[in-house]
Scaffold this motif. Structure first.
Motif, short mmCIF file in Angstrom:
data_model
loop_
_atom_site.label_atom_id
_atom_site.label_comp_id
_atom_site.label_asym_id
_atom_site.label_seq_id
_atom_site.Cartn_x
_atom_site.Cartn_y
_atom_site.Cartn_z
N VAL A 116 0.86 -1.18 0.00
CA VAL A 116 0.00 0.00 0.00
C VAL A 116 0.89 1.23 0.00
O VAL A 116 1.82 1.31 0.80
CB VAL A 116 -0.94 0.03 1.22
CG1 VAL A 116 -1.72 1.34 1.26
CG2 VAL A 116 -1.91 -1.15 1.18
N ARG A 117 0.64 2.17 -0.88
CA ARG A 117 1.48 3.36 -1.02
C ARG A 117 0.61 4.62 -1.03
O ARG A 117 -0.61 4.55 -1.15
CB ARG A 117 2.28 3.29 -2.31
CG ARG A 117 1.43 3.19 -3.57
CD ARG A 117 2.26 3.31 -4.83
NE ARG A 117 1.50 3.06 -6.04
CZ ARG A 117 0.69 3.93 -6.65
NH1 ARG A 117 0.54 5.15 -6.14
NH2 ARG A 117 0.04 3.61 -7.75
N GLU A 118 1.27 5.75 -0.90
CA GLU A 118 0.58 7.03 -1.04
C GLU A 118 0.20 7.24 -2.50
O GLU A 118 0.98 6.96 -3.41
CB GLU A 118 1.48 8.18 -0.58
CG GLU A 118 1.83 8.15 0.89
CD GLU A 118 0.67 8.51 1.80
OE1 GLU A 118 -0.24 9.25 1.33
OE2 GLU A 118 0.66 8.06 2.96
N GLY A 119 -1.02 7.72 -2.74
CA GLY A 119 -1.48 7.96 -4.09
C GLY A 119 -1.33 9.40 -4.50
O GLY A 119 -1.01 10.28 -3.69
N TRP A 138 -8.26 15.36 0.72
CA TRP A 138 -8.16 14.06 1.38
C TRP A 138 -6.83 13.37 1.06
O TRP A 138 -6.19 13.68 0.05
CB TRP A 138 -9.30 13.15 0.94
CG TRP A 138 -10.65 13.61 1.39
CD1 TRP A 138 -10.93 14.52 2.35
CD2 TRP A 138 -11.91 13.16 0.86
NE1 TRP A 138 -12.29 14.68 2.48
CE2 TRP A 138 -12.91 13.86 1.58
CE3 TRP A 138 -12.28 12.25 -0.11
CZ2 TRP A 138 -14.27 13.66 1.33
CZ3 TRP A 138 -13.63 12.05 -0.37
CH2 TRP A 138 -14.62 12.75 0.35
N ARG A 139 -6.48 12.44 1.89
CA ARG A 139 -5.30 11.62 1.68
C ARG A 139 -5.68 10.38 0.88
O ARG A 139 -6.74 9.79 1.10
CB ARG A 139 -4.70 11.22 3.02
CG ARG A 139 -3.41 10.40 2.91
CD ARG A 139 -2.94 9.96 4.29
NE ARG A 139 -1.78 9.10 4.21
CZ ARG A 139 -1.30 8.41 5.24
NH1 ARG A 139 -1.86 8.52 6.44
NH2 ARG A 139 -0.25 7.63 5.08
N LEU A 140 -4.83 9.97 -0.05
CA LEU A 140 -5.11 8.83 -0.92
C LEU A 140 -4.12 7.71 -0.68
O LEU A 140 -2.90 7.93 -0.68
CB LEU A 140 -5.04 9.27 -2.38
CG LEU A 140 -5.18 8.17 -3.44
CD1 LEU A 140 -6.55 7.50 -3.37
CD2 LEU A 140 -4.92 8.74 -4.84
N LEU A 141 -4.63 6.50 -0.46
CA LEU A 141 -3.83 5.29 -0.38
C LEU A 141 -4.16 4.40 -1.57
O LEU A 141 -5.33 4.26 -1.93
CB LEU A 141 -4.09 4.54 0.92
CG LEU A 141 -3.79 5.26 2.23
CD1 LEU A 141 -4.16 4.37 3.42
CD2 LEU A 141 -2.32 5.67 2.30
N VAL A 142 -3.14 3.79 -2.16
CA VAL A 142 -3.32 2.97 -3.35
C VAL A 142 -2.59 1.65 -3.18
O VAL A 142 -1.48 1.60 -2.63
CB VAL A 142 -2.79 3.69 -4.62
CG1 VAL A 142 -2.82 2.76 -5.83
CG2 VAL A 142 -3.61 4.94 -4.90
N SER A 143 -3.21 0.58 -3.65
CA SER A 143 -2.57 -0.73 -3.75
C SER A 143 -2.72 -1.21 -5.18
O SER A 143 -3.84 -1.32 -5.69
CB SER A 143 -3.21 -1.73 -2.78
OG SER A 143 -2.57 -2.98 -2.85
#
Length: 290
Positions: free
Chosen positions: A161-164, A195-200
């Protein structure tokens, strides 16, 4: 009284109508076990105004107000994204409900989505409103939410999982289309701004999750349950001690698995109203941007 398009100048007053309408609803429907209803904080008010200005700009034909000599008495904001129409906010001032204001407002907003094959809105448990939605052809799917203090001793090690960023919009739109039939498109720009985005994104699956201003889940979409589960654990790990996972439907049992494992409590509140589609999964919708 007249029904007319909402303007940018109307937005602050529209926020007041929305806040008063939902505060009155929360007060009327509060259970003995629920906290006392509160008015919006300054942060939430600013967020509502930014989002509504965005919708007035992108979908002027979907945003309407009801006005009489006293000022605004009702509002409805909606938008089209590809083949999907969504209702973002719908409210009438306390004391003015049952006076023929709500139905023409909703009709004006629905007209904006007349060419759309899918429709979607997140409704409260207000009996009058859900009756109107049902009469308008929506199927009502009960919503649940998880809340409580996260048991951090059970949090797994979350990898992949990383920052988007804005570079992920194409990926996110493809996931949106698979889940709900339409990408969020320009709404990602508005969400990324606050907003903060998390991406996998792996060979076995892809997904994303937005965390709102309070660090709580605002929206989640994934290509499979395994990826959705990974992202939800990441949201709980990154979020506040007291978590809330809103807007869960019965189609998203994977989220209940995570919530119960984290020692959260499950409650029911409101409905996901749909036309021409089934409840999206794996997907946790946003209350306004769906």
């Amino acid at each position: 009284m007249q029904i007319r398009p909402m303007t940018q100048e109307d937005v602050p007053e529209a926020e007041r109508v929305s806040d008063e309408g939902f505060f009155e609803l929360d007060s009327r429907m509060r259970r003995a076990t629920a906290p006392e209803p509160t008015r919006r904080t300054a942060i939430h008010r600013d967020s509502w105004i930014r989002r509504t200005r965005h919708l007035v700009r992108t979908d002027p034909g979907g945003c309407w107000v009801a006005e009489d000599e006293s000022g605004l008495v009702g509002i409805a904001t909606s938008f089209r994204r590809e083949v999907l129409w969504c209702l973002a906010t719908y409210a009438v001032l306390p004391g003015r409900q049952g006076q023929g204001i709500g139905k023409p407002l909703l009709a004006a907003a629905l007209q904006h989505g007349r060419a759309c094959t899918r429709r979607m809105l997140s409704a409260s448990s207000d009996t009058t409103a859900v009756r109107v939605y049902h009469q308008a052809g929506f199927e009502l799917h009960p919503q649940m939410y998880l809340t409580g203090r996260v048991d951090r001793s059970v949090l797994p090690v979350v990898e992949k999982v990383r920052e988007g960023s804005a570079a992920d919009v194409e990926l996110m739109d493809s996931l949106d289309r698979a889940a709900r039939g339409a990408g969020h498109g320009v709404d990602h720009e508005a969400m990324l701004a606050t907003w903060r985005l998390l991406v996998s994104d792996t060979t076995t699956g892809s997904g994303y999750a937005y965390l709102d201003e309070r660090g709580r889940l605002a929206l989640l979409a994934a290509s499979n349950r395994r990826t959705a589960t990974r992202l939800l654990w990441a949201v709980l790990a990154e979020g506040p001690e007291t978590a809330t996972v809103p807007h869960l439907t019965g189609a998203n049992q994977w989220a209940l698995d995570v919530g119960f494992a984290a020692r959260l409590e499950l409650h029911t509140e409101g409905y996901l109203a749909l036309h021409g589609m089934k409840p999206p999964s794996p997907y946790v919708h946003n209350g306004a941007l769906l």
